[in-house]
Design an enzyme around this catalytic site. Structure first.
Site: not given
Lengths: 1118, 342
Positions: A412, A517, A558, A581, A616, A830
């Site tokens: 990852d 965030e 989200f 966002k 990012r 994930n």
């Protein structure tokens, strides 16, 4: 007209949601304040056994292992009088010993569980006494029932899963720490519903009827509704607090128990670590089958020869003194049932005598060895992470040796290669790029005469700062302000205020689940838009010194499908705004491009620039909602929120409906810092012959830039990019890519000793970059095969924008098509599917919580620890375990063959000259301990050598330490050594007065010494522990032989004393050991010098260097 | 006094609790936990390999010569008599008939001087004293304790008599006791064969009881071998004790007695044999052995030859490796030999 067209504007239809619950048939009704005996009580029981059930249940559990059943079958067979080979006591002993040891271990663990259960169950909690007005009495946890109202104080642990009714916070806010549940240490915010909070503050008591889902193991989901004062209130995951969590920063909280005891989510999730089988253990089955065939072959040989012997001597049996077929007192045959039956009985007896050739004790030895290896891995200082204070952890105890054979590493990116500590670097606002950040002291706000400062200061752009502070009437400044307001409001961050040493100063710490965030909130704060407070209903934001309250009317969380989140905010100026966002791909789809094309284009360009810097990116947008729009949304939102079933989907469609026509505010670039030592680690892994694949959810540019920064990609690589939107185009690009790899293959030279990638040998290196969109069309279709072909020809593979399940799919692509071992490493939820899919899953204790660690086989603090883990410990574990398995096969085969040769001289009647006790102790005591100790402690090469020459890792990848050839070699050695052990004494004592017991003792001792010498010859690092065990075992064998021969009732009484008194015995022992070892020694000496393995040269280098150092030190002193 | 911030004042520094520097769980450093114990790492260098083989050779050849020499010192006379002592074709019938005269005389000439003690052995071939049925057919408890006389369950079919009295000693092993006898004359002079102390002391003292007397022994329908004098305790029945040390291999010799007188070369040894024991029913053979002893036991060239062979093999291996190492030199510990550098 959407799916949620206003139909009835009054209350949400109670019967509708009632129906929903009934339709599912899966709900439970809980009356608040009325303990219900109908559901499971709160007593937990993690202990498996009680005093009464221990024996049967434990035995049952133990016999679920196949090897024990085999053991038992042999033992039972031995109890038949016709077949009995060993005495009854002696034959039961090994099984009884193993069962007993395991039972003691289980009992000990269970007693500990009982104790902790008792401690848990007897903890006290304040429970509302029924029929009293708000009186909370202490009650033991085990007596708490569903429906009880419980009061929990700060820092107390929650006794059960409860729906929050009220908290000390007037708005119903409560914080919990879920570290016991998922390992996440940040605080989570939970809310009591306004209705219950109000009802409670009004009369100190809440009454109502609660309907909730049946108990399930989903920690992150909860759906229920509460009927209170005739109203139906919806409840979600943010309203429930779970058993095992701790209440933090909240003086008290009151909740009603909805799930208790074993039905709580933590108990339902209480499953052990995943169970995988190691490669060696799977391969070992092949050898076990071969050995079984050998066993059956030996048994058939013995029984057939016995039959032939009986046939030849059939007529003599009656008078033969040593057979004595007939019992003359009864006149019948004694214990003789004809040749056919005799053959069958002999066969069964042979199975009992020769069963040791399948080393059952090996499984126990392997478990012990892995335990020891796990201990040393955990104790290794090099695998200890200072920053997270986490040790290396072996969660799965049965795949240690797989670490030495890894070919593919799937990593990852976020949190694994990078630190997942986000830092806001630049912003593009309304098409203007503000990226010349300078370190700033950050801004503070004054509250109650105290100075509140955000914990982290972000580099700020002076131009932007000036723009914000100077002129707020300016249109541009307004947009900038909106941008930062969106950053401050559109999130789920909870600001916590911390004390500092200076009583006048406080720190604001932004706690939240997403590090992005947090970075954005700190950024907004640095520009003067400080998020000060968040409750369930509103946020307080200090806008450039002016404190304003914004009502949070709705929040669309989200999710990975939408890849964005939005809030609907009621602003102080009574307007209603939607802030969104999200990822650029998802945002550009909902932007109103027609209005501000230039702005969009500029933003896109900036985004491209940011992502190529490795940042990012997030795009922020907003829309002002008109009153009708807002009302339509609100109605649908409320209806969806109170639904018990299918709420998630409803909310998603509402979100999709309202998130449209967005006016773009700007974009942000956040730096995701690489972890320490990542480029070096990747370089080492690649040198070690591993292919490192990066699977990331980031977009292509970001992924490529990270690829460059961690040196996975270099400028001399040829990149193949597959980024298509349809199956056909995917197919085309795959075919093209395949053609290109073929060109490289043609160019590459042939005849290198090891399979080298076509791309590497030809000088240019291929890198494959695949996009998640394309993977949709490739994975699980016939294109998979082509992707596999392309990917295996490329030395670097980057997959970007992949969904969690796609990650697992890519791992499966390799795992199912090759024999190569795969390792997946990740830190986030994930990565769980990928970690579980790979042969070896490694979890990083990172910022993203504990789910990856919980699913992993091994967990550690840093990506770079992969290098010592694989190259050092993995290498050691593999080579030791491989050796240990082969050695166990070899040593048992040697012994069984010695027994077999003897049977040829006993008219095939399976007599053993070696006493039955020695036969049984052979595997248990005479030969087992040294191999276990060597399996834990021996090291072929030192840590520094292995790290200095990463290519030495290839030994494991090429199965050099455990393969069929080595097995055959070991079996040949066993054959030779058994012949030597048996026949040298045989010829020496032929036609002599030697007794059975004496010769048996010589054979037993010689076998033990020979197999231990074999081990001694292969040990590489002799430290004192190994010395003690190897020589101690031989001494223990001698002692055992003396003890056994000192028991007068056994036929062998005195035999060892007698035979050891003869010179011939010692001469024989010496020549047996030497003759048995000569071939092994000669082969070893020959191969180590004339066909040296890399490991052998490594050992020489080690010795050479040590020698050189000594010499240089000497010359220094001279 | 802002009512909007009620909960903020009570936030302690809780979330920082886990970063207290005192609560570290860093593994303790020790040479053991870091697997850095001092260790010896032997390598098979050419010198060690050649030295090891040469050393073994140098050690084994003299041992081999010494054992061969010792074995050659032993004088051994073996005379098989099972066939020659039965004049008729129906050998089994002859041997089973209790009335036939089974006396048989054999004469041997001693080739070399035999120094006393000269061991007299009987050698039996084809008798599986290690047969499973046979080995277990005994009761060791019964041999030692009077109270255990009834423990005959392992001894079937030689456990109890027809009227259920326990046989002492029971079982096939005792039942099949060898019963040929030898009378030795050297040059016509009867020479005493000492049958004392032919059994192990440990057996006499601890395995066979001093107060256990044979009873009901050899009373069954089928006679297996010798009878026992019921007035002598088992601990003194040395022939039985020797016999009950069951032989490891189907061809075995057992000590019959010792001649404690030297025999000169070319002396005539005449042995009168009572050929009682039935080896004919299973096709076995019997022989009489007279042998002197040496430090490696009886005559046994095998051990010497084995030592010489292995010693010679090791010496030639040492030579072979020496040549190989000279022919194909390799730099010790040279990284350029690593497979990826080649």
């Amino acid at each position: 007209p959407g799916p949620f067209r206003p139909s009835r504007r009054d209350q949400p239809d109670p019967s509708a949601s009632e129906r929903e619950l009934h339709e599912g048939g899966e709900y439970r009704a809980v009356a608040v304040g009325e303990p219900s005996p109908e559901f499971a009580g709160n007593a937990v029981r993690t202990a498996k056994y009680s005093a009464l059930t221990f024996l049967p249940r434990n035995l049952f559990e133990q016999f679920r292992r196949l090897s024990y059943v085999y053991f038992l079958a042999i033992t039972v067979l031995n109890q038949l009088p016709q077949v009995a080979v060993f005495g009854r006591g002696a034959s039961v002993l090994p099984l009884a010993f193993v069962l007993f040891v395991t039972a003691v271990k289980d009992a000990y663990e269970d007693i500990r569980r009982h104790r902790s259960d008792r401690r848990e169950n007897n903890r006290l909690a304040a429970v509302l006494a029924p029929q009293t007005a708000g009186e909370y009495l202490p009650k033991k946890w085990k007596h708490i029932r569903v429906g009880d109202v419980v009061r929990v104080a700060s820092n107390e642990t929650l006794p059960a899963d409860m729906v929050l009714l009220a908290t000390s916070d007037p708005t119903g806010l409560a914080h919990v720490q879920t570290v016991n549940l998922d390992g996440e240490t940040n605080l989570k915010t939970r809310y009591a519903k306004q209705e219950t909070q109000l009802s409670f503050s009004h009369d100190g008591h809440v009454a109502g009827m609660l309907h909730c889902e049946r108990p399930n193991r989903n920690i992150y989901g909860f759906q229920a509704n509460l009927e209170i004062d005739g109203k139906r209130v919806s409840l979600g995951p943010s309203n429930i607090v779970l058993r095992g969590c701790e209440l933090k920063n909240t003086t008290w909280a009151i909740g009603v128990v909805v799930y208790a005891g074993k039905e709580t989510k933590v108990m339902l999730n209480n499953s052990g670590p995943p169970s995988k089988r190691s490669r060696l253990e799977t391969q070992l089955n092949r050898e076990t089958v071969i050995l079984s065939i050998m066993l059956i072959g030996m048994c058939i040989t013995a029984s057939v020869l016995a039959g032939i012997w009986l046939l030849n001597h059939q007529r003599e049996l009656e008078f033969t003194q040593f057979f004595r077929e007939k019992d003359y007192t009864t006149g019948k045959n004694y214990n003789y049932y004809g040749i056919g039956m005799q053959i069958f009985v002999t066969f069964l007896m042979a199975v009992i005598v020769y069963q040791v050739i399948i080393p059952i004790s090996l499984y126990i030895s392997m478990e012990l060895v892995r335990l020891g290896q796990a201990y040393f891995m955990g104790a290794d200082n090099d695998l200890y992470d200072e920053s997270s204070r986490s040790r290396f952890q072996c969660r799965a105890l049965n795949i240690n040796e797989d670490l030495g054979q890894i070919k593919y590493v799937f990593s990852d990116k976020t949190g694994t290669l990078t630190e997942n500590k986000m830092e806001f670097m630049c912003a593009s606002i309304h098409g203007v790029d503000y990226s010349s950040g300078k370190p700033a002291c950050g801004s503070s706000v004054v509250v109650d005469d105290l100075l509140w400062t955000p914990k982290m200061a972000v580099r700020t752009d002076p131009q932007l700062l000036k723009l914000l502070n100077n002129d707020s009437s300016n249109e541009e400044a307004k947009l900038v302000l909106e941008f930062f307001l969106a950053l401050a409001a559109c999130n789920t961050i909870v600001p916590l205020v911390l004390d500092t040493r200076d009583p006048k100063q406080k720190l604001i710490d932004y706690q939240g689940e997403s590090p992005d965030e947090q970075a954005l909130a700190y950024a907004a704060a640095s520009y003067g838009i400080v998020l000060v407070e968040r409750t369930s209903g509103y946020v307080v934001i200090d806008v450039l010194g002016d404190r304003q309250r914004f009502d949070i009317l709705g929040l669309h969380e989200f999710d990975s499908d939408r890849k964005r989140m939005s809030v609907i905010v009621g602003c102080p100026d009574k307007t209603v705004k939607l802030y969104v966002k999200g990822a650029d791909s998802s945002m550009f789809g909902i932007i109103n491009k027609s209005l501000e094309l230039d702005n969009v284009r500029a933003t896109e360009a900036h985004l491209h620039k940011y992502s190529s810097l490795g940042l990012r990116t997030l795009v922020v947008g907003m829309r002002e909602l008109s009153q009708p729009e807002f009302e339509e949304w609100q109605l649908a939102y409320e209806k969806a929120s109170t639904a018990v079933l299918g709420r998630g989907n409803l909310l998603r469609s509402i979100a999709a409906n309202v998130e449209c026509n967005i006016h773009i505010l700007g974009a942000s670039g956040i730096e995701d810092k690489l972890q320490d030592g990542v480029p070096e680690a990747i370089e080492s892994l690649r040198q070690a012959g591993m292919k490192v694949w990066i699977l990331t959810g980031d977009k292509q540019e970001t992924a490529i830039s990270i690829g460059y920064s961690c040196k996975l990609l270099t400028n001399d690589m040829t990149q193949i990019v597959i980024n298509n939107n349809s199956k056909e185009s995917c197919k085309r690009s795959l075919e093209e890519a395949l053609a290109r790899t073929k060109e490289h293959r043609v160019a590459s030279s042939i005849g290198s000793p090891y399979p080298v990638l076509a791309s590497e040998s030809s000088g240019t290196v291929l890198a494959l970059i695949v996009d998640g969109n394309s993977l949709v069309y490739i994975l699980e279709t016939e294109l998979q095969e082509e992707l596999f072909k392309v990917a295996t020809e490329c030395s670097v593979v980057l997959c970007c924008r992949v969904a969690p399940l796609q990650k697992a799919g890519i791992v499966a692509l390799i795992k199912n098509r090759t024999d190569d071992m795969t390792l997946a490493i990740g830190d986030g939820a994930n990565d769980v599917s990928m970690i579980q899919m790979a042969d070896v899953g490694v979890g990083i204790n990172g910022q993203e919580g504990g789910q990856a660690v919980m699913a992993s086989d091994f967990s550690m603090g840093q990506f770079r620890f992969l290098v010592p883990l694989l190259l050092v410990h993995g290498h050691w574990n593999y080579q030791r375990m491989g050796y240990m398995i082969l050695y166990n096969f070899y040593k048992n085969a040697t012994f069984v063959l010695v027994l077999f040769w003897y049977v040829l001289y006993t008219s095939f009647t399976l007599t053993t000259a070696i006493t039955e006790w020695s036969s049984l102790l052979y595997t248990v005591l005479y030969t087992s301990l040294p191999t276990i100790v060597v399996g834990i402690l021996d090291k072929d090469l030192s840590k520094s050598t292995l790290l200095a020459y990463p290519k030495l890792y290839g030994s494991g990848q090429r199965n050099e330490k455990y393969n069929l050839n080595l097995f055959v070699l070991n079996m040949l050695e066993a054959l030779w050594q058994s012949l030597v052990v048996f026949y040298i004494p045989y010829f020496a004592y032929r036609q002599s007065t030697i007794g059975m017991s004496s010769l048996g003792d010589l054979w037993a001792l010689a076998s033990v010494i020979v197999v231990n010498m074999q081990l001694a010859m292969d040990i590489i690092r002799w430290n004192w522990i190994i010395h003690v065990f190897v020589w101690g075992t031989i001494a223990a064998t001698v002692i055992c032989l003396f003890v056994i021969d000192s028991i007068w009732v056994l036929p062998g009484y005195g035999a060892i004393y007698h035979i050891m008194g003869q010179g011939l015995f010692w001469l024989l022992l010496l020549i047996i050991v030497v003759t048995a070892m000569v071939p092994h020694f000669a082969i070893k000496a020959f191969s180590e010098h004339f066909v040296p393995s890399d490991i052998q040269i490594g050992r020489e280098i080690e010795k050479f260097e040590a020698l050189n150092q000594v010499l240089s030190v000497d010359s220094y002193y001279q | 006094g802002d009512p909007g911030l009620p909960s903020s004042a009570m936030y302690p520094l809780e979330m920082e609790g886990n970063s207290n520097p005192k609560t570290t769980n860093k593994p303790k450093y020790s040479k053991f936990t870091q697997q850095e114990l001092p260790a010896c790492k032997p390598l098979l260098t050419p010198e060690i390999v050649i030295a090891a083989f040469a050393l073994i050779g140098a050690l084994f050849v003299p041992i081999g010569l010494a054992s061969l020499h010792a074995s050659r010192q032993v004088v051994e006379l073996v005379h098989r008599y099972d066939a020659s002592c039965v004049p008729v074709d129906d050998k089994v019938g002859f041997i089973q008939n209790s009335r036939t005269d089974k006396t048989c005389t054999v004469t041997m000439t001693v080739p070399k001087y035999m120094k006393s003690p000269i061991h007299v052995y009987y050698l039996i071939d084809g008798f599986y004293q290690n047969h499973r049925r046979y080995v277990r057919s005994r009761s060791d408890k019964q041999l030692r304790y009077k109270s255990a006389a009834h423990l005959t369950s392992d001894c079937v079919p030689e456990g109890d008599t027809a009227d259920h009295a326990p046989i002492v000693p029971c079982g096939l092993v005792a039942w099949s006791l060898f019963n040929d006898t030898y009378t030795v004359r050297v040059n016509g002079v009867v020479t005493q064969v000492n049958k004392k102390d032919i059994a192990w002391k440990s057996d006499k003292n601890n395995k066979f009881g001093k107060n256990i007397y044979p009873s009901n022994f050899q009373k069954g329908r089928l006679i297996g071998g010798a009878t026992l004098n019921e007035s002598i305790p088992l601990s003194e029945q040395e022939d039985l004790i020797v016999w009950m040390r069951t032989a490891a291999l189907p061809t075995f010799r057992k000590l019959y007695g010792r001649i404690e007188k030297d025999i000169n070369a070319n002396d005539n040894v005449t042995v009168v044999i009572q050929n009682n024991y039935n080896t004919y029913s299973f096709g076995g053979s019997k022989a009489l052995v007279l042998s002197t002893a040496s430090w490696i036991g009886g005559k046994n060239n095998f051990i010497g030859i084995a030592y010489l062979t292995i010693g010679g093999l090791c010496l030639s291996l040492a030579m072979g490796f020496l040549v190989l190492y000279m022919v194909k030199r390799r730099n010790f510990g040279d990284p350029s030999n690593l497979s990826w550098n080649r």
